[in-house]
Design a protein around this motif. Structure first.
Motif, PDB file in Angstrom:
ATOM      1  N   ILE A  23      33.807  28.862 -97.571  1.00 59.30           N
ATOM      2  CA  ILE A  23      32.604  29.198 -96.798  1.00 59.30           C
ATOM      3  C   ILE A  23      32.434  28.255 -95.612  1.00 59.30           C
ATOM      4  CG2 ILE A  23      30.108  29.453 -96.908  1.00 59.30           C
ATOM      5  CD1 ILE A  23      31.671  31.599 -98.396  1.00 59.30           C
ATOM      6  N   LEU A  24      32.569  26.926 -95.826  1.00 57.56           N
ATOM      7  CA  LEU A  24      32.323  25.972 -94.740  1.00 57.56           C
ATOM      8  C   LEU A  24      33.407  26.042 -93.672  1.00 57.56           C
ATOM      9  CD1 LEU A  24      31.014  22.843 -96.685  1.00 57.56           C
ATOM     10  CD2 LEU A  24      29.713  24.649 -95.546  1.00 57.56           C
ATOM     11  N   SER A  25      34.639  26.259 -94.060  1.00 59.66           N
ATOM     12  CA  SER A  25      35.688  26.388 -93.039  1.00 59.66           C
ATOM     13  C   SER A  25      35.489  27.653 -92.218  1.00 59.66           C
ATOM     14  CB  SER A  25      37.064  26.409 -93.716  1.00 59.66           C
ATOM     15  OG  SER A  25      37.185  27.546 -94.556  1.00 59.66           O
ATOM     16  N   LYS A  26      35.014  28.714 -92.863  1.00 59.96           N
ATOM     17  CA  LYS A  26      34.726  29.939 -92.108  1.00 59.96           C
ATOM     18  C   LYS A  26      33.568  29.717 -91.147  1.00 59.96           C
ATOM     19  CE  LYS A  26      33.940  34.884 -92.758  1.00 59.96           C
ATOM     20  NZ  LYS A  26      33.716  35.979 -93.739  1.00 59.96           N
ATOM     21  N   THR A  27      32.551  28.963 -91.578  1.00 58.38           N
ATOM     22  CA  THR A  27      31.435  28.638 -90.677  1.00 58.38           C
ATOM     23  C   THR A  27      31.924  27.833 -89.483  1.00 58.38           C
ATOM     24  OG1 THR A  27      29.923  28.632 -92.557  1.00 58.38           O
ATOM     25  CG2 THR A  27      29.178  27.541 -90.549  1.00 58.38           C
ATOM     26  N   ASN A  28      32.811  26.875 -89.722  1.00 57.62           N
ATOM     27  CA  ASN A  28      33.320  26.046 -88.628  1.00 57.62           C
ATOM     28  C   ASN A  28      34.187  26.852 -87.663  1.00 57.62           C
ATOM     29  OD1 ASN A  28      33.556  23.602 -87.278  1.00 57.62           O
ATOM     30  ND2 ASN A  28      35.446  23.068 -88.333  1.00 57.62           N
ATOM     31  N   PHE A  54      24.605  31.871 -90.775  1.00 55.27           N
ATOM     32  CA  PHE A  54      25.974  32.341 -91.023  1.00 55.27           C
ATOM     33  C   PHE A  54      26.477  31.868 -92.387  1.00 55.27           C
ATOM     34  CE2 PHE A  54      30.591  32.267 -90.527  1.00 55.27           C
ATOM     35  CZ  PHE A  54      30.818  33.514 -89.952  1.00 55.27           C
ATOM     36  N   THR A  55      26.190  30.585 -92.723  1.00 53.49           N
ATOM     37  CA  THR A  55      26.625  30.066 -94.023  1.00 53.49           C
ATOM     38  C   THR A  55      25.930  30.802 -95.161  1.00 53.49           C
ATOM     39  OG1 THR A  55      26.919  27.908 -92.969  1.00 53.49           O
ATOM     40  CG2 THR A  55      26.898  27.967 -95.372  1.00 53.49           C
ATOM     41  N   GLN A  56      24.599  31.013 -95.015  1.00 55.52           N
ATOM     42  CA  GLN A  56      23.855  31.727 -96.064  1.00 55.52           C
ATOM     43  C   GLN A  56      24.377  33.151 -96.240  1.00 55.52           C
ATOM     44  OE1 GLN A  56      21.080  34.119 -94.884  1.00 55.52           O
ATOM     45  NE2 GLN A  56      21.136  34.915 -96.974  1.00 55.52           N
ATOM     46  N   GLN A  57      24.716  33.820 -95.152  1.00 54.48           N
ATOM     47  CA  GLN A  57      25.218  35.191 -95.235  1.00 54.48           C
ATOM     48  C   GLN A  57      26.592  35.234 -95.920  1.00 54.48           C
ATOM     49  OE1 GLN A  57      25.560  37.067 -91.427  1.00 54.48           O
ATOM     50  NE2 GLN A  57      26.100  39.069 -92.276  1.00 54.48           N
ATOM     51  N   ASN A  58      27.435  34.257 -95.637  1.00 55.64           N
ATOM     52  CA  ASN A  58      28.754  34.222 -96.276  1.00 55.64           C
ATOM     53  C   ASN A  58      28.646  33.974 -97.782  1.00 55.64           C
ATOM     54  OD1 ASN A  58      30.178  34.720 -93.936  1.00 55.64           O
ATOM     55  ND2 ASN A  58      30.393  32.560 -93.421  1.00 55.64           N
ATOM     56  N   VAL A 662      27.176   5.110 -95.100  1.00 57.37           N
ATOM     57  CA  VAL A 662      27.258   6.264 -95.996  1.00 57.37           C
ATOM     58  C   VAL A 662      27.091   7.548 -95.187  1.00 57.37           C
ATOM     59  CG1 VAL A 662      26.240   7.401 -98.001  1.00 57.37           C
ATOM     60  CG2 VAL A 662      26.345   4.900 -97.901  1.00 57.37           C
ATOM     61  N   GLY A 663      28.044   8.447 -95.344  1.00 53.78           N
ATOM     62  CA  GLY A 663      27.926   9.750 -94.676  1.00 53.78           C
ATOM     63  C   GLY A 663      28.385   9.786 -93.244  1.00 53.78           C
ATOM     64  N   LYS A 664      28.896   8.659 -92.714  1.00 50.03           N
ATOM     65  CA  LYS A 664      29.293   8.651 -91.303  1.00 50.03           C
ATOM     66  C   LYS A 664      30.567   9.454 -91.065  1.00 50.03           C
ATOM     67  CE  LYS A 664      26.121   6.146 -89.355  1.00 50.03           C
ATOM     68  NZ  LYS A 664      25.281   6.675 -88.258  1.00 50.03           N
ATOM     69  N   THR A 665      31.429   9.574 -92.060  1.00 52.95           N
ATOM     70  CA  THR A 665      32.700  10.281 -91.850  1.00 52.95           C
ATOM     71  C   THR A 665      32.610  11.760 -92.218  1.00 52.95           C
ATOM     72  OG1 THR A 665      33.400   9.662 -94.071  1.00 52.95           O
ATOM     73  CG2 THR A 665      34.055   8.223 -92.262  1.00 52.95           C
ATOM     74  N   ASP A 666      31.471  12.186 -92.734  1.00 54.23           N
ATOM     75  CA  ASP A 666      31.315  13.596 -93.136  1.00 54.23           C
ATOM     76  C   ASP A 666      30.821  14.385 -91.932  1.00 54.23           C
ATOM     77  OD1 ASP A 666      31.147  15.909 -94.470  1.00 54.23           O
ATOM     78  OD2 ASP A 666      29.389  15.393 -95.672  1.00 54.23           O
ATOM     79  N   ARG A 667      31.738  15.001 -91.246  1.00 56.46           N
ATOM     80  CA  ARG A 667      31.374  15.782 -90.046  1.00 56.46           C
ATOM     81  C   ARG A 667      31.830  17.216 -90.268  1.00 56.46           C
ATOM     82  NH1 ARG A 667      28.562  12.114 -89.134  1.00 56.46           N
ATOM     83  NH2 ARG A 667      28.536  10.732 -87.330  1.00 56.46           N
ATOM     84  N   ARG A 668      30.922  18.120 -90.460  1.00 55.65           N
ATOM     85  CA  ARG A 668      31.282  19.524 -90.640  1.00 55.65           C
ATOM     86  C   ARG A 668      30.568  20.347 -89.582  1.00 55.65           C
ATOM     87  NH1 ARG A 668      34.251  20.915 -94.897  1.00 55.65           N
ATOM     88  NH2 ARG A 668      34.335  19.522 -96.678  1.00 55.65           N
TER      89      ARG A 668
END
Length: 668
Positions: A23-28, A54-58, A662-668
Motif C-alpha cells: 500500500i505505501l509503495s503504491k502511494t509513493n 489515496f492510502t485509505q482507498q487502497n 528518533v524517526g529522522k530516517t523514516d521518510r515515506r
C-alpha cells in the motif's frame, strides 16, 4: 452464488508487513512527492490530503477484495459450508473475516477524520505530521490483523486444492471401510488416478472422477475410509466422507471386502453399514461384494452368507459380487447404480409441482367413437389410386389417343379403358400404370427421329472423348458456313456505306456540333487540372537542369518537325555564347588587379549566419549574452514540478550527517 464454487480464483492473501509495503509503495509511486514550504497553504493541504485519501482507498479496496473472494458460508451450498466447517472450523473462519471487515471500517473512519483535520492545518509541518499520523495508525491497524491474514492464506491454499464437486448433478459415492477397494474401483470406472496402496487410509480427502453413461456425464466421488465408532470420535478425514454422504444426492455404493483382507471382518463391515444407515435415506443404495477373485460367495462360511442375506433382506437392496483385480462384475454395479438413480430422479420430478404445471398446458386429443360400425384396415390398390373422370373426359382422352398413336402398333380401343391425366396431359393405360408414373412427364415421346424406336434410348453425354451434343445436327457445318457468309455480307455493306458518306460529305447537325464543343471544353478543363496537379505534386527542377534538356540539337530537331527554319535561331544562340566567353575572360584578368578585394568578399560569404553583421569578436559575445538573457524567462516555464520524480541530490546532507534522532530516517 453458483453451485460449484471456484476456489482457485481466490487471490493470495499477503501478510501484514507485505500488505503495508504494497500500500505505501503504491502511494509513493502514484502521488506527487515534491512540496515546498513556499507554496500556498491550500496547495500544501491538497498535497497531503491526496496522500491520506489515496492510502485509505487502497486499504479499503485490498480488504474488500479479500472479503469478496472468500465464500460466505450462509450463501453457498450446505455441502461446501459443512466441508469448510470440518476442515477449518466455521467460528474461526467467520471471526477472521469479521476482523478484516472491522479493520476496513476503522481505516475508512481514520481517513475521513484526518482529512477533516488537514483542512485546519496552517503550515507545512502540521500537514506533514497529520499525514504521518494517519498513515501510521492505518499501518498499526493492519499489523494487528496479521494472525487473521495468515490463517486466511492457509485456508486459501487448502481450498484451492479441493476438487470441484457439483452437489446437484448425477453422482455415485463410494464408501466403506479403509482398504476395501474403493479407489481401485474408481480408477477403473473413471479417468482419475487415485493413489492405491496396501495399507489403510491411503485416501485422506475427497477425490472426483467423471464417466459417461447413456450419453451423459456422471461424477464419481471417492471418500476416505470410515471406522465403526461414534460420530463424535470421527477425525477430520472421516468427517469429509460423512459430509459428502449427508449433503450430496447420489447413488451410494457401499463396498464390502468379503475376503476380509482389509483387516475387518464381514460382521464389522455390516455393523458400520447399520451405523451410517441414516445417511442413506432417500438415496439409491447398492452393496458391492469386492475381491471375489480371492474368495467367491459360495466359499464363504454359513454364518457369513447368512449375515449378507439378512443385510440384503432387511434393507431391500441388492448385493452384487465384483472384483477390481479381474474387473468382473464392475459394469453390473455401474449399470445398476446409474439406472436406479435415474429412475429415482424421474420419479421425484414427476411428483413435483413443476410437472403438474407443464401437464396443465398440454391437451391430448382423444378421438370419440361415432357409431358401432366396425371398420377394418383398408389399403387401396394401385389401380384405384387413379383419378376418376367423367364420361366427357374419357371421350376426349380416346379422341386424343386416336390422333397421336397408331392403333395397330399400340393396343385396341375396344378392349381397354382409357383415362386422362389432366395434371400431366398424358394418356394413362390402367393395365400398365405404375406409381412411378407420377414422378414426371417423359418428354422423349415428342422426339422427332427417323426411327421411333430410338426415342427412349439412353444418349451418352460424351462419346470417344467428344461432346455428343456438338454432333447432333448433321447440317451443322452448312449452317456455320451460311452464318459466316452472312457476316461477311454485313461487313461489306457497312464499309460501302462509310465510303459513300465520305464522298457525299457528312455534315453534323447543330445538336451534334454543340455536343462536340462540350466534349472538347471538358477535355481542356481536365488537361488544365492535370497540369496544375502535376506542378503542385512534383518538385520543381532547377534552371540548370531544365537548360540541359533544351540543347541546340533538340531545339533544331523540334523546329524542323513543325516546319520552321532553325538557321536564324542557331545564329542568335552562337552570338550569345561568344559574348559570354569574352566576359569570362575579362573577369579572369581583373582577378589580378582586384585580388585582395575578391578574397575579402569570398570570406564574407563563408561566414555563418550568427557572425554576419558583427564587426568583431566582442560584438558577437555581447550578442550571445543578450540572447541568453532573453531566453531566461522562457526557460522558467520548463522547470520540474511537484509531480516530476527527479532526485536532485543522491545523498542529502540533512539526512546523512550529524546525530539522527528518533524517526529522522523514516521518510515515506
Amino acid at each position: 452464488m453458483p453451485q460449484v464454487y471456484n476456489f482457485k480464483r481466490i487471490q493470495v492473501v499477503p501478510s501484514s508487513s507485505d500488505f503495508i509495503d504494497i500500500i505505501l509503495s503504491k502511494t509513493n509511486r502514484k502521488t506527487p512527492t515534491l512540496i515546498h514550504k513556499g507554496y500556498a497553504i491550500q496547495r500544501i493541504r491538497a498535497f497531503y490530503t491526496r496522500k491520506v485519501k489515496f492510502t485509505q482507498q487502497n486499504f479499503h479496496e485490498k480488504l474488500e477484495q479479500i472479503l469478496t473472494d472468500f465464500p460466505i458460508l450462509d450463501e453457498i451450498h450446505p455441502f461446501y459450508a459443512d466441508l469448510i466447517n470440518v476442515l477449518y472450523d466455521r467460528d474461526h473462519y467467520k471471526l477472521a473475516l469479521g476482523q478484516l471487515n472491522t479493520c476496513k471500517h476503522l481505516v475508512d473512519n481514520l481517513g475521513s477524520d484526518y482529512v477533516r483535520l488537514l483542512k485546519y492545518a496552517d503550515s507545512l509541518y502540521q500537514c506533514k505530521q497529520l499525514k504521518r499520523a494517519a498513515l501510521g495508525r492505518m499501518c498499526t491497524l493492519m499489523r494487528k490483523q496479521n494472525p487473521s491474514l495468515e490463517y486466511l492464506e492457509q485456508v486459501r491454499q487448502h481450498l484451492s486444492r479441493l476438487p470441484s464437486i457439483d452437489p446437484n448433478t448425477r453422482s455415485l459415492i463410494l464408501c466403506g471401510y479403509p482398504n476395501v477397494g474403493k479407489s481401485s474401483f474408481m480408477n477403473i470406472l473413471t479417468k482419475a488416478d487415485v493413489e492405491v496402496q496396501p495399507y489403510a487410509f491411503t485416501t485422506k480427502s475427497l477425490f472426483v472422477g467423471h464417466m459417461d453413461y447413456n450419453y451423459s456425464r456422471w461424477q464419481v466421488i471417492d471418500t476416505p475410509g470410515l471406522l465403526d465408532h461414534p460420530l463424535g470420535d470421527c477425525n477430520t478425514i472421516e468427517m469429509q466422507s460423512i459430509t459428502a454422504l449427508a449433503h450430496i444426492v447420489a447413488a451410494i455404493i457401499f463396498v464390502i471386502d468379503i475376503s476380509e483382507k482389509c483387516g475387518y471382518s464381514i460382521e464389522e463391515q455390516i455393523n458400520l453399514f447399520n451405523n451410517i444407515k441414516p445417511l442413506f435415506s432417500n438415496k439409491p443404495l447398492i452393496v458391492a461384494a469386492n475381491k471375489t477373485d480371492l474368495i467367491t460367495p459360495e466359499e464363504l462360511t454359513e454364518e457369513q452368507r447368512n449375515a449378507l442375506f439378512e443385510l440384503e433382506q432387511d434393507n431391500d437392496l441388492v448385493i452384487i459380487p465384483m472384483s477390481t483385480y479381474s474387473e468382473e462384475g464392475l459394469m453390473d454395479v455401474k449399470q445398476h447404480a446409474c439406472k436406479t438413480l435415474l429412475d429415482q430422479r424421474v420419479e421425484t420430478r414427476m411428483k413435483s409441482k413443476h410437472v403438474q404445471t407443464i401437464l396443465n398446458r398440454i391437451y391430448v386429443a382423444q378421438p370419440k367413437k361415432r357409431d358401432n360400425k366396425e371398420r377394418t384396415v383398408y389399403n387401396p390398390s394401385e389401380e384405384l389410386l387413379q383419378k376418376k373422370l367423367t364420361n366427357q373426359q374419357k371421350k376426349e382422352a380416346k379422341q386424343q389417343l386416336k390422333e397421336h398413336i397408331k392403333l395397330n402398333d399400340y393396343f385396341s380401343m375396344n378392349n381397354i379403358n382409357i383415362e386422362y391425366n389432366k395434371d400431366y396431359g398424358d394418356i394413362i393405360d390402367p393395365e400398365t400404370f405404375t406409381p412411378d408414373y407420377y414422378k414426371g412427364t417423359d418428354w422423349r415421346k415428342n422426339y422427332l427421329l427417323k426411327n421411333d424406336e430410338w426415342k427412349f434410348d439412353n444418349i451418352p453425354e460424351f462419346y470417344n472423348g467428344k461432346n455428343v451434343a456438338d454432333f447432333i445436327d448433321p447440317d451443322i457445318e452448312d449452317l456455320l458456313d451460311e452464318l459466316e457468309r452472312e457476316e461477311d455480307e454485313r461487313l461489306r455493306l457497312l464499309q460501302a456505306q462509310i465510303e459513300e458518306d465520305d464522298e457525299l460529305g457528312f455534315e453534323l447537325s447543330e445538336e451534334d456540333q454543340a455536343l462536340i464543343e462540350l466534349i472538347r471544353e471538358e477535355k481542356n478543363i481536365k488537361k488544365q487540372k492535370h497540369f496544375v496537379n502535376k506542378s503542385v505534386n512534383s518538385s520543381a527542377l532547377p534552371r540548370i537542369a531544365k537548360s540541359r534538356e533544351r540543347t541546340p540539337a533538340k531545339i533544331k530537331e523540334h523546329l524542323e518537325s513543325i516546319g520552321i527554319d532553325p538557321s536564324m535561331m542557331l545564329e542568335e544562340v552562337r552570338s550569345r555564347s561568344k559574348s559570354k566567353s569574352k566576359s569570362r575572360g575579362r573577369s579572369k584578368s581583373l582577378d589580378i588587379v582586384l585580388g585582395k578585394k575578391r578574397k575579402r568578399i569570398e570570406n564574407e560569404h563563408s561566414l555563418s549566419m550568427s557572425e554576419k553583421g558583427l564587426r568583431n569578436v566582442k560584438q558577437r559575445k555581447l550578442a550571445d549574452k543578450m540572447e541568453k538573457e532573453g531566453q531566461r524567462k522562457w526557460n522558467k516555464g520548463g522547470k520540474a514540478g511537484e509531480a516530476d520524480r527527479r532526485i536532485v541530490q543522491k545523498l542529502p546532507k540533512h539526512l546523512f550527517s550529524g546525530k539522527r534522532g528518533v524517526g529522522k530516517t523514516d521518510r515515506r
